[in-house]
Design a protein around this motif. Structure first.
Motif, PDB file in Angstrom:
ATOM      1  N   VAL A 274      28.582  -8.402 -26.298  1.00 16.54           N
ATOM      2  CA  VAL A 274      27.006  -8.719 -26.563  1.00 16.54           C
ATOM      3  C   VAL A 274      27.188  -8.475 -28.475  1.00 16.54           C
ATOM      4  O   VAL A 274      26.776  -9.050 -29.291  1.00 16.54           O
ATOM      5  CB  VAL A 274      26.288  -7.857 -25.908  1.00 16.54           C
ATOM      6  CG1 VAL A 274      25.147  -7.048 -27.026  1.00 16.54           C
ATOM      7  CG2 VAL A 274      25.624  -8.487 -24.646  1.00 16.54           C
ATOM      8  N   GLN A 275      28.330  -6.995 -28.695  1.00 15.29           N
ATOM      9  CA  GLN A 275      28.282  -6.739 -29.585  1.00 15.29           C
ATOM     10  C   GLN A 275      29.343  -7.624 -30.698  1.00 15.29           C
ATOM     11  O   GLN A 275      28.789  -8.030 -31.510  1.00 15.29           O
ATOM     12  CB  GLN A 275      28.897  -5.485 -29.909  1.00 15.29           C
ATOM     13  CG  GLN A 275      28.265  -4.500 -29.352  1.00 15.29           C
ATOM     14  CD  GLN A 275      26.983  -4.335 -29.895  1.00 15.29           C
ATOM     15  OE1 GLN A 275      26.497  -4.299 -30.864  1.00 15.29           O
ATOM     16  NE2 GLN A 275      25.907  -3.968 -29.200  1.00 15.29           N
ATOM     17  N   GLY A 276      30.197  -7.606 -29.510  1.00 20.13           N
ATOM     18  CA  GLY A 276      31.323  -9.421 -30.559  1.00 20.13           C
ATOM     19  C   GLY A 276      30.074 -10.739 -30.656  1.00 20.13           C
ATOM     20  O   GLY A 276      30.453 -11.065 -32.330  1.00 20.13           O
ATOM     21  N   THR A 277      29.170 -10.762 -30.048  1.00 21.75           N
ATOM     22  CA  THR A 277      28.747 -12.136 -29.734  1.00 21.75           C
ATOM     23  C   THR A 277      27.857 -12.147 -31.354  1.00 21.75           C
ATOM     24  O   THR A 277      27.839 -13.008 -32.769  1.00 21.75           O
ATOM     25  CB  THR A 277      27.953 -12.309 -29.012  1.00 21.75           C
ATOM     26  OG1 THR A 277      29.032 -13.410 -27.923  1.00 21.75           O
ATOM     27  CG2 THR A 277      27.346 -14.405 -29.229  1.00 21.75           C
ATOM     28  N   ALA A 278      26.972 -11.206 -31.463  1.00 17.54           N
ATOM     29  CA  ALA A 278      26.387 -10.708 -32.591  1.00 17.54           C
ATOM     30  C   ALA A 278      26.852  -9.988 -33.868  1.00 17.54           C
ATOM     31  O   ALA A 278      26.558 -10.576 -34.873  1.00 17.54           O
ATOM     32  CB  ALA A 278      25.793  -9.863 -32.192  1.00 17.54           C
ATOM     33  N   GLY A 279      28.689  -9.589 -33.931  1.00 21.93           N
ATOM     34  CA  GLY A 279      29.182  -9.799 -35.033  1.00 21.93           C
ATOM     35  C   GLY A 279      29.485 -11.291 -36.002  1.00 21.93           C
ATOM     36  O   GLY A 279      29.727 -10.821 -36.999  1.00 21.93           O
ATOM     37  N   VAL A 280      29.663 -11.536 -35.076  1.00 23.91           N
ATOM     38  CA  VAL A 280      29.701 -13.051 -35.393  1.00 23.91           C
ATOM     39  C   VAL A 280      28.853 -13.935 -36.202  1.00 23.91           C
ATOM     40  O   VAL A 280      29.062 -14.107 -37.341  1.00 23.91           O
ATOM     41  CB  VAL A 280      30.872 -14.126 -33.871  1.00 23.91           C
ATOM     42  CG1 VAL A 280      30.856 -15.363 -35.523  1.00 23.91           C
ATOM     43  CG2 VAL A 280      32.125 -13.233 -33.963  1.00 23.91           C
ATOM     44  N   VAL A 281      27.723 -13.699 -35.818  1.00 26.84           N
ATOM     45  CA  VAL A 281      26.621 -14.350 -35.827  1.00 26.84           C
ATOM     46  C   VAL A 281      26.160 -14.291 -36.774  1.00 26.84           C
ATOM     47  O   VAL A 281      25.851 -14.649 -38.108  1.00 26.84           O
ATOM     48  CB  VAL A 281      25.389 -14.724 -34.843  1.00 26.84           C
ATOM     49  CG1 VAL A 281      24.292 -15.557 -34.816  1.00 26.84           C
ATOM     50  CG2 VAL A 281      26.209 -16.194 -33.478  1.00 26.84           C
ATOM     51  N   ASN A 282      25.915 -12.304 -36.464  1.00 25.26           N
ATOM     52  CA  ASN A 282      24.779 -11.512 -37.984  1.00 25.26           C
ATOM     53  C   ASN A 282      26.078 -11.444 -39.343  1.00 25.26           C
ATOM     54  O   ASN A 282      25.971 -11.814 -40.378  1.00 25.26           O
ATOM     55  CB  ASN A 282      24.827 -10.367 -37.706  1.00 25.26           C
ATOM     56  CG  ASN A 282      24.051 -10.675 -36.176  1.00 25.26           C
ATOM     57  OD1 ASN A 282      22.715 -10.696 -36.792  1.00 25.26           O
ATOM     58  ND2 ASN A 282      24.614  -9.644 -35.755  1.00 25.26           N
ATOM     59  N   GLY A 283      27.724 -11.847 -39.285  1.00 29.25           N
ATOM     60  CA  GLY A 283      28.410 -11.879 -40.546  1.00 29.25           C
ATOM     61  C   GLY A 283      28.300 -12.813 -41.100  1.00 29.25           C
ATOM     62  O   GLY A 283      28.427 -13.307 -41.930  1.00 29.25           O
ATOM     63  N   GLY A 284      27.888 -14.308 -39.890  1.00 29.98           N
ATOM     64  CA  GLY A 284      27.968 -15.589 -40.419  1.00 29.98           C
ATOM     65  C   GLY A 284      27.020 -15.682 -41.844  1.00 29.98           C
ATOM     66  O   GLY A 284      26.343 -16.746 -42.589  1.00 29.98           O
ATOM     67  N   LEU A 285      25.545 -15.113 -40.856  1.00 27.78           N
ATOM     68  CA  LEU A 285      24.281 -15.210 -41.555  1.00 27.78           C
ATOM     69  C   LEU A 285      24.585 -14.245 -42.884  1.00 27.78           C
ATOM     70  O   LEU A 285      23.565 -15.012 -43.379  1.00 27.78           O
ATOM     71  CB  LEU A 285      23.332 -14.451 -41.204  1.00 27.78           C
ATOM     72  CG  LEU A 285      23.062 -15.580 -39.615  1.00 27.78           C
ATOM     73  CD1 LEU A 285      21.787 -14.228 -38.882  1.00 27.78           C
ATOM     74  CD2 LEU A 285      21.753 -16.399 -40.417  1.00 27.78           C
ATOM     75  N   PHE A 286      25.330 -13.552 -43.369  1.00 28.59           N
ATOM     76  CA  PHE A 286      25.677 -12.857 -44.052  1.00 28.59           C
ATOM     77  C   PHE A 286      25.886 -13.330 -45.631  1.00 28.59           C
ATOM     78  O   PHE A 286      26.020 -13.676 -46.219  1.00 28.59           O
ATOM     79  CB  PHE A 286      26.088 -11.518 -43.918  1.00 28.59           C
ATOM     80  CG  PHE A 286      26.196 -10.449 -45.110  1.00 28.59           C
ATOM     81  CD1 PHE A 286      25.328  -9.609 -46.170  1.00 28.59           C
ATOM     82  CD2 PHE A 286      28.008 -10.184 -45.838  1.00 28.59           C
ATOM     83  CE1 PHE A 286      25.797  -8.724 -46.804  1.00 28.59           C
ATOM     84  CE2 PHE A 286      27.668  -9.370 -46.667  1.00 28.59           C
ATOM     85  CZ  PHE A 286      26.588  -8.654 -46.895  1.00 28.59           C
TER      86      PHE A 286
ATOM     87  N   LEU B 117      20.697 -13.374 -46.139  1.00 31.38           N
ATOM     88  CA  LEU B 117      21.630 -12.644 -46.987  1.00 31.38           C
ATOM     89  C   LEU B 117      20.394 -10.715 -45.963  1.00 31.38           C
ATOM     90  O   LEU B 117      21.549 -10.057 -45.540  1.00 31.38           O
ATOM     91  CB  LEU B 117      20.685 -12.598 -48.083  1.00 31.38           C
ATOM     92  CG  LEU B 117      21.846 -11.011 -49.192  1.00 31.38           C
ATOM     93  CD1 LEU B 117      23.199 -11.364 -48.836  1.00 31.38           C
ATOM     94  CD2 LEU B 117      21.753 -10.891 -50.433  1.00 31.38           C
ATOM     95  N   ALA B 118      19.074 -10.839 -46.101  1.00 31.00           N
ATOM     96  CA  ALA B 118      18.787  -9.392 -45.146  1.00 31.00           C
ATOM     97  C   ALA B 118      19.161 -10.058 -43.944  1.00 31.00           C
ATOM     98  O   ALA B 118      19.738  -8.636 -43.321  1.00 31.00           O
ATOM     99  CB  ALA B 118      17.703  -9.693 -46.101  1.00 31.00           C
ATOM    100  N   PHE B 119      19.115 -10.865 -42.888  1.00 34.96           N
ATOM    101  CA  PHE B 119      18.737 -10.522 -41.532  1.00 34.96           C
ATOM    102  C   PHE B 119      20.410 -10.346 -41.562  1.00 34.96           C
ATOM    103  O   PHE B 119      20.864  -9.542 -40.391  1.00 34.96           O
ATOM    104  CB  PHE B 119      18.280 -11.752 -40.918  1.00 34.96           C
ATOM    105  CG  PHE B 119      16.474 -11.858 -40.970  1.00 34.96           C
ATOM    106  CD1 PHE B 119      16.193 -10.466 -39.822  1.00 34.96           C
ATOM    107  CD2 PHE B 119      15.917 -12.285 -41.824  1.00 34.96           C
ATOM    108  CE1 PHE B 119      14.635 -10.314 -40.409  1.00 34.96           C
ATOM    109  CE2 PHE B 119      14.884 -12.614 -41.543  1.00 34.96           C
ATOM    110  CZ  PHE B 119      13.855 -11.812 -41.068  1.00 34.96           C
ATOM    111  N   GLY B 120      21.047 -10.882 -42.276  1.00 38.38           N
ATOM    112  CA  GLY B 120      22.830 -10.999 -41.433  1.00 38.38           C
ATOM    113  C   GLY B 120      22.840  -9.404 -42.060  1.00 38.38           C
ATOM    114  O   GLY B 120      24.012  -8.701 -41.245  1.00 38.38           O
ATOM    115  N   LEU B 121      22.810  -9.041 -43.047  1.00 37.09           N
ATOM    116  CA  LEU B 121      23.524  -7.588 -42.937  1.00 37.09           C
ATOM    117  C   LEU B 121      22.301  -6.202 -42.623  1.00 37.09           C
ATOM    118  O   LEU B 121      23.646  -5.383 -42.061  1.00 37.09           O
ATOM    119  CB  LEU B 121      22.911  -6.821 -44.447  1.00 37.09           C
ATOM    120  CG  LEU B 121      22.789  -5.803 -45.254  1.00 37.09           C
ATOM    121  CD1 LEU B 121      24.403  -5.536 -45.415  1.00 37.09           C
ATOM    122  CD2 LEU B 121      22.408  -5.273 -46.820  1.00 37.09           C
ATOM    123  N   ILE B 122      21.622  -6.503 -42.667  1.00 32.76           N
ATOM    124  CA  ILE B 122      21.019  -5.996 -40.707  1.00 32.76           C
ATOM    125  C   ILE B 122      21.691  -5.528 -39.818  1.00 32.76           C
ATOM    126  O   ILE B 122      21.804  -5.156 -39.036  1.00 32.76           O
ATOM    127  CB  ILE B 122      19.196  -6.036 -41.006  1.00 32.76           C
ATOM    128  CG1 ILE B 122      18.283  -5.480 -41.569  1.00 32.76           C
ATOM    129  CG2 ILE B 122      18.736  -4.983 -39.950  1.00 32.76           C
ATOM    130  CD1 ILE B 122      16.890  -6.435 -42.543  1.00 32.76           C
TER     131      ILE B 122
END
Length: 229
Positions: free
Chosen positions: A99-111, A131-136
């Motif tokens: 869960v955390q790894g998948t979210a990390g990849v997606v959120n990192g990509g957003l940021f 930028l905002a959602f990826g950082l959060i």
């Protein structure tokens, strides 16, 4: 078929929007709290799945990635119920890492996408939101991983993580509802971000309220109905 997915997405979103407050007001840990919490969780799962399908089909990357971000919050809050012994040395399960790894990849990509476009001078609504959602999202992933592997733990931090995850997921639901219906709010990016700006301080205040109760020597069972797993 995409039209069906869209209507299922809308229906699940409305369910999540209206059942979450019920879970908030009933006694924490009670049968009613668990019932409405599960309804909210599965509604958010349907919202995420249908958003990803529609987003990929419509080539709307933002919709698909935002679905992952919002469900990551709820999934983290749900999984925290299984982390009641972290202070005794409990380790995260494989599901937690996935869960955390998948979210990390997606959120990192957003940021990264938002940050690079900002550097290139693109100040569009999409850039600001990525930028905002990826950082959060990235900060939340880091916080969850840190909670798993830090040396010292608060005894009841699973409760605070549960509250923050589910309330954060509800903020995501309100954000989507606002973006569709509150088009009078300007600039456009504020339609998406005002729930976060308002809701985040409220989450901090609410979790601190319970933290103070428990720090005064009160047992968790006196504050919420606890079932150790």
């Amino acid at each position: 078929m995409i039209g069906i997915f869209r209507w299922v997405h809308i229906a699940a979103g409305f369910i999540a929007l209206f059942v979450a407050p019920i879970a908030m007001v009933v006694r924490k840990g009670s049968d009613q709290h668990r019932l409405w919490g599960k309804v909210f969780f599965y509604a958010m799962a349907v919202v995420a799945i249908t958003a990803i399908v529609v987003g990929v089909w419509k080539n709307n990357l933002f919709l698909a990635m935002l679905a992952v971000l919002s469900f990551h919050l709820v999934a983290s809050g749900y999984r925290s119920l299984y982390h009641k012994r972290l202070h005794e040395g409990q380790k995260p399960a494989t599901m937690d890492i996935v869960v955390q790894g998948t979210a990390g990849v997606v959120n990192g990509g957003l940021f990264i996408w938002g940050f690079v476009n900002m550097l290139l001078g693109n100040r569009s609504t999409g850039t600001i939101l990525f930028l905002a959602f990826g950082l959060i999202g990235s900060l939340l992933v880091w916080r969850n991983l840190q909670r798993f592997y830090k040396r010292s733990h608060e005894k009841h931090e699973w409760l605070y993580a549960h509250m923050a995850g589910f309330l954060g997921g509800y903020i995501a639901t309100v954000s989507a509802f606002s973006a569709v219906n509150f088009t009078f709010i300007k600039p456009v990016w504020l339609q998406w971000l005002w729930p976060t700006l308002v809701g985040t301080p409220l989450i901090i205040l609410w979790t601190n309220h319970y933290r103070k109760k428990l720090s005064r020597g009160r047992r968790a069972r006196d504050v919420v109905e606890v079932r150790i797993k």
